[in-house]
Scaffold this motif. Sequence first.
Motif, PDB file in Angstrom:
ATOM      1  N   LEU A  10       0.868  -1.180   0.000  1.00 26.19           N
ATOM      2  CA  LEU A  10       0.000   0.000   0.000  1.00 26.19           C
ATOM      3  C   LEU A  10       0.907   1.232   0.000  1.00 26.19           C
ATOM      4  O   LEU A  10       1.048   1.909   1.017  1.00 26.19           O
ATOM      5  CB  LEU A  10      -0.903  -0.037   1.238  1.00 26.19           C
ATOM      6  N   ASP A  11       1.560   1.470  -1.127  1.00 27.34           N
ATOM      7  CA  ASP A  11       2.495   2.599  -1.206  1.00 27.34           C
ATOM      8  C   ASP A  11       1.754   3.875  -1.585  1.00 27.34           C
ATOM      9  O   ASP A  11       1.933   4.441  -2.676  1.00 27.34           O
ATOM     10  CB  ASP A  11       3.630   2.269  -2.192  1.00 27.34           C
ATOM     11  N   VAL A  12       0.910   4.318  -0.664  1.00 25.40           N
ATOM     12  CA  VAL A  12       0.130   5.551  -0.823  1.00 25.40           C
ATOM     13  C   VAL A  12       0.227   6.298   0.509  1.00 25.40           C
ATOM     14  O   VAL A  12       0.702   5.728   1.501  1.00 25.40           O
ATOM     15  CB  VAL A  12      -1.351   5.237  -1.162  1.00 25.40           C
ATOM     16  N   LEU A 122      18.825  -4.214  -0.968  1.00 24.22           N
ATOM     17  CA  LEU A 122      17.653  -3.655  -1.648  1.00 24.22           C
ATOM     18  C   LEU A 122      17.653  -3.996  -3.138  1.00 24.22           C
ATOM     19  O   LEU A 122      18.709  -3.942  -3.796  1.00 24.22           O
ATOM     20  CB  LEU A 122      17.600  -2.140  -1.453  1.00 24.22           C
ATOM     21  N   THR A 123      16.475  -4.325  -3.641  1.00 27.46           N
ATOM     22  CA  THR A 123      16.363  -4.754  -5.046  1.00 27.46           C
ATOM     23  C   THR A 123      16.559  -3.599  -6.033  1.00 27.46           C
ATOM     24  O   THR A 123      16.604  -3.816  -7.241  1.00 27.46           O
ATOM     25  CB  THR A 123      14.978  -5.379  -5.288  1.00 27.46           C
ATOM     26  N   SER A 124      16.681  -2.388  -5.502  1.00 26.97           N
ATOM     27  CA  SER A 124      16.925  -1.232  -6.374  1.00 26.97           C
ATOM     28  C   SER A 124      18.411  -1.020  -6.629  1.00 26.97           C
ATOM     29  O   SER A 124      18.793  -0.111  -7.374  1.00 26.97           O
ATOM     30  CB  SER A 124      16.334   0.019  -5.717  1.00 26.97           C
ATOM     31  N   VAL A 184       9.647  -7.877  -8.427  1.00 28.87           N
ATOM     32  CA  VAL A 184       9.032  -8.837  -9.350  1.00 28.87           C
ATOM     33  C   VAL A 184       8.335  -8.044 -10.455  1.00 28.87           C
ATOM     34  O   VAL A 184       7.580  -7.115 -10.169  1.00 28.87           O
ATOM     35  CB  VAL A 184       8.023  -9.722  -8.593  1.00 28.87           C
ATOM     36  N   ARG A 185       8.633  -8.419 -11.693  1.00 32.08           N
ATOM     37  CA  ARG A 185       8.062  -7.688 -12.817  1.00 32.08           C
ATOM     38  C   ARG A 185       7.602  -8.632 -13.922  1.00 32.08           C
ATOM     39  O   ARG A 185       8.423  -9.338 -14.527  1.00 32.08           O
ATOM     40  CB  ARG A 185       9.108  -6.718 -13.417  1.00 32.08           C
ATOM     41  N   PRO A 186       6.292  -8.661 -14.189  1.00 32.92           N
ATOM     42  CA  PRO A 186       5.845  -9.405 -15.371  1.00 32.92           C
ATOM     43  C   PRO A 186       6.492  -8.790 -16.620  1.00 32.92           C
ATOM     44  O   PRO A 186       6.894  -7.618 -16.584  1.00 32.92           O
ATOM     45  CB  PRO A 186       4.330  -9.162 -15.387  1.00 32.92           C
ATOM     46  N   GLY A 214       3.906  -4.535  -6.468  1.00 29.94           N
ATOM     47  CA  GLY A 214       3.174  -3.291  -6.290  1.00 29.94           C
ATOM     48  C   GLY A 214       2.709  -2.683  -7.595  1.00 29.94           C
ATOM     49  O   GLY A 214       1.642  -3.035  -8.118  1.00 29.94           O
ATOM     50  N   ARG A 215       3.519  -1.796  -8.138  1.00 25.63           N
ATOM     51  CA  ARG A 215       3.083  -0.979  -9.273  1.00 25.63           C
ATOM     52  C   ARG A 215       2.540  -1.745 -10.476  1.00 25.63           C
ATOM     53  O   ARG A 215       1.609  -1.247 -11.122  1.00 25.63           O
ATOM     54  CB  ARG A 215       4.206  -0.003  -9.658  1.00 25.63           C
ATOM     55  N   PRO A 216       3.068  -2.936 -10.802  1.00 25.14           N
ATOM     56  CA  PRO A 216       2.447  -3.644 -11.937  1.00 25.14           C
ATOM     57  C   PRO A 216       0.941  -3.858 -11.716  1.00 25.14           C
ATOM     58  O   PRO A 216       0.176  -3.928 -12.677  1.00 25.14           O
ATOM     59  CB  PRO A 216       3.202  -4.977 -11.968  1.00 25.14           C
TER      60      PRO A 216
HETATM   61  O1  LIG Z   1      11.140  -4.715   2.024  1.00 27.82           O
HETATM   62  C1  LIG Z   1      10.568  -4.608   0.938  1.00 27.82           C
HETATM   63  O2  LIG Z   1       9.401  -4.961   0.817  1.00 27.82           O
HETATM   64  C2  LIG Z   1      11.379  -4.214  -0.225  1.00 27.82           C
HETATM   65  C3  LIG Z   1      12.721  -4.581  -0.210  1.00 27.82           C
HETATM   66  C4  LIG Z   1      13.485  -4.430  -1.376  1.00 27.82           C
HETATM   67  O3  LIG Z   1      14.660  -4.804  -1.428  1.00 27.82           O
HETATM   68  N1  LIG Z   1      12.900  -3.900  -2.475  1.00 27.82           N
HETATM   69  C5  LIG Z   1      11.587  -3.484  -2.489  1.00 27.82           C
HETATM   70  O4  LIG Z   1      11.121  -3.034  -3.542  1.00 27.82           O
HETATM   71  N2  LIG Z   1      10.840  -3.591  -1.345  1.00 27.82           N
HETATM   72  C6  LIG Z   1       9.441  -3.089  -1.322  1.00 27.82           C
HETATM   73  O5  LIG Z   1       8.642  -3.828  -2.243  1.00 27.82           O
HETATM   74  C7  LIG Z   1       7.721  -2.969  -2.905  1.00 27.82           C
HETATM   75  C8  LIG Z   1       7.936  -3.093  -4.398  1.00 27.82           C
HETATM   76  O6  LIG Z   1       6.995  -2.337  -5.066  1.00 27.82           O
HETATM   77  P1  LIG Z   1       6.940  -2.302  -6.646  1.00 27.82           P
HETATM   78  O7  LIG Z   1       8.316  -1.930  -7.141  1.00 27.82           O
HETATM   79  O8  LIG Z   1       5.915  -1.218  -6.937  1.00 27.82           O
HETATM   80  O9  LIG Z   1       6.507  -3.666  -7.107  1.00 27.82           O
HETATM   81  C9  LIG Z   1       7.924  -1.561  -2.359  1.00 27.82           C
HETATM   82  O10 LIG Z   1       6.921  -1.308  -1.394  1.00 27.82           O
HETATM   83  C10 LIG Z   1       9.292  -1.601  -1.703  1.00 27.82           C
HETATM   84  O11 LIG Z   1       9.340  -0.805  -0.533  1.00 27.82           O
END
Ligand SMILES: O=C(O)c1cc(=O)[nH]c(=O)n1[C@@H]1O[C@H](COP(=O)(O)O)[C@@H](O)[C@H]1O
Length: 235
Positions: A10-12, A122-124, A184-186, A214-216
Motif C-alpha cells: 500500500l504505497d500511498v 535492496l532490489t533497487s 518482481v516484474r511481469p 506493487g506498481r504492476p
Molecule cells: O522490504 C521490501 O518490501 C522491499 C525490499 C526491497 O529490497 N525492495 C523493495 O522493492 N521492497 C518493497 O517492495 C515494494 C515493491 O513495489 P513495486 O516496485 O511497486 O513492485 C515496495 O513497497 C518496496 O518498498
Amino acid sequence: MNTEKIIVPLDVSTITEALALVDQLPQVSFWKVGLELFISSGPEILTQLKQRQKRIFLDLKFHDIPNTVAGACRAASQYGVDLITIHATAGKVALKAAQNALEEGAKAADKPVPNLIAITLLTSLNSRELAFDLKIPLELPEYALQMALLAQESGLAGAVCSPQEVEQLRRTCGHDFLLVCPGVRPTWAEKGDQQRSFTPSQAMKAGADYLVIGRPITASEDPIAALQRIVEEIS
Ligand SMILES: O=C(O)c1cc(=O)[nH]c(=O)n1[C@@H]1O[C@H](COP(=O)(O)O)[C@@H](O)[C@H]1O
C-alpha cells in the motif's frame, strides 16, 4: 483466483487511498504497510486491515543500534502483524535484540510472534553500486547470501531478497527459512527503480515463499485484470 503467494504494498499516503485499493482487490489477503503510509497515517491502517481479516506485512525496515531496534520491535509486536522487516546490516547483536524483543513484546501483548525478516540488499541496487558506491568487495549474490546467513544465525525467521538470488538462498538456508521477494516484474510491466527483477513465474520457480508486487498491479489502469494476469502466470 489464488492470490495466496502475493503481497501487495500500500504505497500511498492516506488511509482513504489505501482502503480504496484493499476494497478494490478483495481477493488479496496479504497487504504491506510501508514507510510512506505508516509515517503519514499512523497505525490506524493496521486496525482497518485487521477488521477486514487481512494479513499484514509491516515494512518499516528498522536499521539502528540494538537498544533502539529492540524498542521498535517491542512496540510493533502489539499490532498482531505477520511480517516485520529489519536491515541485516544492523548487525548480529541488533538482529538478536530485535528478535528477542519481538518475542517478549508479543508474549506480553498476548499476540502471535510476527516473523522478523532481514533485508539482504535492496532490489533497487545493482552490482556496480554495491562495488563502487557501497564499497562492498563481494560479488552481489555472495553478499546477499552472507546477509541471509547472518539473519538466520541471529535467529530470524527469514529474509527479503531479489528473485535473482532466491534460488541460492533457498538452497543454502533451507526450506524453513522464509524468503520474500520484491523486485518482481511481469514481462508487460515497467521495471521502474527495480534493478534485479524476475517475472512472477521465474521468482516462484526459484523458490520464493511470497512475491511483493506493487506498481504492476496498483499503477495499472485495471488492477483487477493485472492481478488476474499475474495469478494465471504463476499458477
Ligand atoms: O522490504 C521490501 O518490501 C522491499 C525490499 C526491497 O529490497 N525492495 C523493495 O522493492 N521492497 C518493497 O517492495 C515494494 C515493491 O513495489 P513495486 O516496485 O511497486 O513492485 C515496495 O513497497 C518496496 O518498498
